[in-house]
Every structure is written in C-alpha cells, then in structure tokens.
Write a protein that holds these residues in place. Sequence first.
Motif, PDB file in Angstrom:
ATOM      1  N   PRO A 295     -43.763 -44.840 -29.042  1.00 14.03           N
ATOM      2  CA  PRO A 295     -42.663 -43.901 -29.033  1.00 14.03           C
ATOM      3  C   PRO A 295     -43.042 -42.394 -28.995  1.00 14.03           C
ATOM      4  O   PRO A 295     -43.726 -42.177 -30.152  1.00 14.03           O
ATOM      5  CB  PRO A 295     -41.753 -44.472 -30.023  1.00 14.03           C
ATOM      6  N   LEU A 296     -42.394 -41.416 -28.440  1.00 11.87           N
ATOM      7  CA  LEU A 296     -42.805 -40.213 -28.640  1.00 11.87           C
ATOM      8  C   LEU A 296     -41.435 -39.489 -29.171  1.00 11.87           C
ATOM      9  O   LEU A 296     -40.331 -39.638 -28.497  1.00 11.87           O
ATOM     10  CB  LEU A 296     -43.539 -39.518 -27.267  1.00 11.87           C
ATOM     11  N   THR A 297     -41.757 -38.514 -29.877  1.00 13.84           N
ATOM     12  CA  THR A 297     -40.542 -37.490 -30.272  1.00 13.84           C
ATOM     13  C   THR A 297     -40.762 -36.293 -29.445  1.00 13.84           C
ATOM     14  O   THR A 297     -41.788 -35.798 -29.251  1.00 13.84           O
ATOM     15  CB  THR A 297     -40.693 -37.085 -31.606  1.00 13.84           C
ATOM     16  N   VAL A 298     -39.676 -35.700 -29.036  1.00  8.03           N
ATOM     17  CA  VAL A 298     -39.635 -34.410 -28.089  1.00  8.03           C
ATOM     18  C   VAL A 298     -39.056 -33.336 -28.951  1.00  8.03           C
ATOM     19  O   VAL A 298     -38.107 -33.432 -29.750  1.00  8.03           O
ATOM     20  CB  VAL A 298     -38.706 -34.466 -26.764  1.00  8.03           C
ATOM     21  N   ALA A 299     -39.677 -32.269 -29.410  1.00  9.51           N
ATOM     22  CA  ALA A 299     -39.254 -31.027 -30.088  1.00  9.51           C
ATOM     23  C   ALA A 299     -39.063 -29.812 -28.877  1.00  9.51           C
ATOM     24  O   ALA A 299     -39.985 -29.619 -28.230  1.00  9.51           O
ATOM     25  CB  ALA A 299     -40.202 -30.729 -31.237  1.00  9.51           C
ATOM     26  N   VAL A 300     -37.922 -29.135 -29.009  1.00 12.20           N
ATOM     27  CA  VAL A 300     -37.984 -27.979 -28.112  1.00 12.20           C
ATOM     28  C   VAL A 300     -37.677 -26.748 -29.207  1.00 12.20           C
ATOM     29  O   VAL A 300     -36.806 -26.742 -30.274  1.00 12.20           O
ATOM     30  CB  VAL A 300     -36.453 -28.154 -27.347  1.00 12.20           C
ATOM     31  N   ALA A 301     -38.180 -25.672 -28.737  1.00 10.65           N
ATOM     32  CA  ALA A 301     -38.196 -24.431 -29.573  1.00 10.65           C
ATOM     33  C   ALA A 301     -38.146 -23.257 -28.811  1.00 10.65           C
ATOM     34  O   ALA A 301     -38.501 -23.185 -27.803  1.00 10.65           O
ATOM     35  CB  ALA A 301     -39.535 -24.420 -30.514  1.00 10.65           C
ATOM     36  N   GLY A 302     -37.628 -22.245 -29.327  1.00 13.43           N
ATOM     37  CA  GLY A 302     -37.411 -21.113 -28.704  1.00 13.43           C
ATOM     38  C   GLY A 302     -36.775 -19.875 -29.661  1.00 13.43           C
ATOM     39  O   GLY A 302     -36.082 -20.313 -30.489  1.00 13.43           O
ATOM     40  N   PHE A 303     -36.882 -18.583 -29.064  1.00 14.16           N
ATOM     41  CA  PHE A 303     -36.327 -17.634 -29.697  1.00 14.16           C
ATOM     42  C   PHE A 303     -34.805 -17.128 -28.702  1.00 14.16           C
ATOM     43  O   PHE A 303     -34.908 -16.747 -27.878  1.00 14.16           O
ATOM     44  CB  PHE A 303     -37.198 -16.333 -29.786  1.00 14.16           C
ATOM     45  N   PRO A 304     -33.537 -17.606 -29.379  1.00 12.26           N
ATOM     46  CA  PRO A 304     -32.383 -17.492 -28.400  1.00 12.26           C
ATOM     47  C   PRO A 304     -32.277 -15.987 -27.781  1.00 12.26           C
ATOM     48  O   PRO A 304     -31.697 -15.847 -26.889  1.00 12.26           O
ATOM     49  CB  PRO A 304     -31.341 -18.170 -29.282  1.00 12.26           C
TER      50      PRO A 304
END
Length: 501
Positions: A295-304
């Motif tokens: 099982p894999l976890t997804v992480a999403v990141a950014g400077f809004p």
Amino acid sequence: MLLRELLARPELGLRLLHAPEASLDRPVRWVYTTDLLDPARYLSGGELVISGMVWRNGPGDAECFVAAIAAAGAAALAAGDAVFHGVPDDVVDACRRHGVPLLAVPEEVSFSAVTEYVVGSLTAARGDRLALSLGRQRQLLSAVAGGLGLDELAVQVATATGLTCRVLSATGRALAGPPMAQLDEAVTTYLTAPRLPAVSAGPHSLFAVGPASESRLTGWFVVVEGAFPDWHSEIADAVGELVALTALDRARRGEGLRVARDIADDAVALIAEGAGSQPETTVRLRQAGIDPATPLTVAVAGFPDRPDLAETARSVLVDAVSHVGPPAVGLHDGMAVALLAGDPAALHPALARLEPGLGRDRLTVGVSRPALPDALSGALQEARHARDLAATRPGRLHVVAAAEVTSHVALLAAVPDRLRRAFAARILDPVLAYDARTNAGLLETLEAFLDCSGSWSRAAERLHLHVNTVRYRIGRVEELTGRDLGRFTDRVDVFLALRSL
C-alpha cells in the motif's frame, strides 16, 4: 606567533613592562608601526603596534593612544626607548588600565628588525599551514574519489579537529554524523540567520552547503561543535574542506535525483489517469525504488500563493519523504506529488521544521490514506482535497491528513464563505445579540454542551456552573434559535453553525 615567542628572541632584547594574566599567549596576527595619536582606523585586531611615541606631547596623550589601540583589539604595544630614553610612567599606567601588554624596544634595536622578525615568522607559519591544508585536501579528495562516503568523511574531519561534525538537510534529515539533541534549534538557526556561517545553541557552528543564492528551504548545512570565531585557522580550514566536499557529494547525488524525477513524473501522470495498476506504472514504481505490491500513501504539496515555486515544493517534499523511504516525487498540475510506502507520520515533524524559514510564503500539504495500486488515483484525489482544506487555514504551514477530509471540517471548507457565514448568522445571530446585551454566556454554554455530547452534568462541571444554570441557558438558546437540542437534526444544524462562525 605568540607574544611569548617574540620576547624569547634574545637578539631583539625586548623588555616586558606590563602583561595581564595569560596575555603572553595572545597570538600576533600582524605588525603595524605608527606615531599617530589615534591609529584605530588602521587596525583590524591582533596586531603588534610599534611606536616611537612621537605623538606624546603630554600625560593625557597616553590615555588617548592606548585606549584607541585597545578598542581596535591590538595584541600588544611595543614602545621605543629612543625618544624619551625609556617608556614614560603614564604610558605604562594607561596600558595597565586598558589591559594592553607593553614591551619596551631598546634604543639600539631598530623597529625594522622587530618588524622583519614578526613578518618572517608569520609568513613561514602561514606557508606551513597552507602546505598542511593542501596535503589534507589531496588526502580527502583521494579518499572521496576512492569511494569514501559522506558519513566517513565527517568522521575523518571530526577526528582531525576533535569536534563532532554533522551534515543536515533543511528538514533535519541526518546525512552524516551522529544524532543531534538540539536538532530543531539548529535547523531554525540555519533557516533564519541573517547570514551564514552562524552559531546556534550548544554552541554549534552552521555552514551552508552550496551557493548562497539557493533557497535555504531546499539546502543542506554542516554543523560543527563550537563557535567558529574561536577556532584556530587549522580547524577552520578543515571544516571549510568538509563543506566544499559535501557540496561535491550533493552535486553528485543531484545527478541521480534528476533521473529519478523523470521516472516519478511518469508514474504520477499514469496514476492521475487512473492507470495505477497498469504494468507500465508498476515498472515506473519499481524503477523509483518502490514496491508496487505494498500500500502506498500519496502526499501533495505546494505554495498556494506562489505557483512559480513548484520545483521548490518538489525539493521540499523529496527531503521530507526521505525521512520515510525512497523519494519518489513528481510534478502534476503545478503540485509536487509524493508516493511513499513508509509511515507518513514522519512527514509532519519534518515539514514543521521549515516553518520559520517560510517568511511570507505559505506551504500546504495534503496526505492520503494508504492505498493499493488500483486505488492510487482515488488516493491522489484524496490528498488533493486534503491540501485544498489546508489552503483554507490561516498560517504559513499546514499538513492535513485524509481523516480530516471525511469530517465536518471538509464539508464546511467546501462551502463558499458567504454562504457559510449566512447559515451561521441565520441560526446564531439571536444568541450572539442576546449575549452582547446581557453578557449571559449562552454561546460558551452551548459550545460546552455540544462538546460534551449533550451531557448536562459534564457541561456544568467543565463550566464550573450548577447543572440547573446549564439547563436554563440551553433552554434560552432553544427559544432564541427555534431549535430543539434534544433532536439530532437540530443539534447538527446548531453544531455546524457554530463551526461556521
């Protein structure tokens, strides 16, 4: 060289007239001859000041001259006997007051002889240090070329200097050296110091790795025990070599990361298209060092507020994910997307260390629940929703997990602000107005009552009120809102209105 060594030269015949405790062990950095009354602007510290005292026209002049060289950090004063056939008492007294070592230069000894000896000794010592430094550099470069790792390199420099050396990333990831008790403080100092090198608590000296133009959020730094202004030049040279070789090692790793990023971009694009279980995606995940069967976890990141910082977001996420496992991080729709097989709990503390260095920028991160390959597309959407929720919160850094997306918080976050405020006002404005007129505490009581799942006794205990007072206040709330808080649907309306304020 030391003052003690200078006095020990019989051919110079120097006499010691005054020396504060331990001052004979002061290093002499250079020599400066002057007869100016105030030569401070020509001194940078550590000089042996030689003077014939031509500036002395009265007792007050000694105070002016000695105070000036003391404030400039002179190592000592060598005063010539020739003009006054000895050193006047007022000069000796001024040196005592200001803690300046005082040497007398005999009439038969020229100032040039003293100068030549000091300059010759210092030049020879610098030549020896340069040869030692070049030899050490060649040795370290040969070892690196032979496969010496960064951790072993830090150990070698630590052995040579007697100081523990570490290499850390901006999220506090240990790249070399032992664990650090004052890790968070060191990272904060690195991110916020006006200039580097800097000294953090401990003390520890921090040196940036790589160009000064690089964002510290994505950088590495070397941490060495002790305060660098107090180091001997040999220690400073050895640490400088460690910093330079660490930069080379980082550049070498960067080449490998560039290849890994292309692979991660392909994998994320396939997952976004719903092809998480396709053979091509499986191949890409394996190439990125990830077992696609887990099982894999997804992480999403950014400077809004800064879409131009997408690559910075990717680098930050690569660093944070490396605390957990292989950094498979791609870019998709202007956001950094990470796929990780380890426990995502380590992401939050790693990213939290960056907050002091964000300045006016905001970093938002969303994290999904673990999913198998055939559900990774949904996990990506879940992470994006979590990041959207993070973007609605005030502050510079927020990491939101998928569990929060399924709560009322996510529901309210999806409602436009105008509608949410209108909903809250329609239900709670009468209560707010009543409290404003009477200071009755209805809103506080309502919040405690709902937080205690409608328990009169627990709400009374929390508010330090009699249970009948709580009953009266809740009854008043029901009259003002037209809601029966004994009914589940009405209670949900009031609860959501409270959370919409």
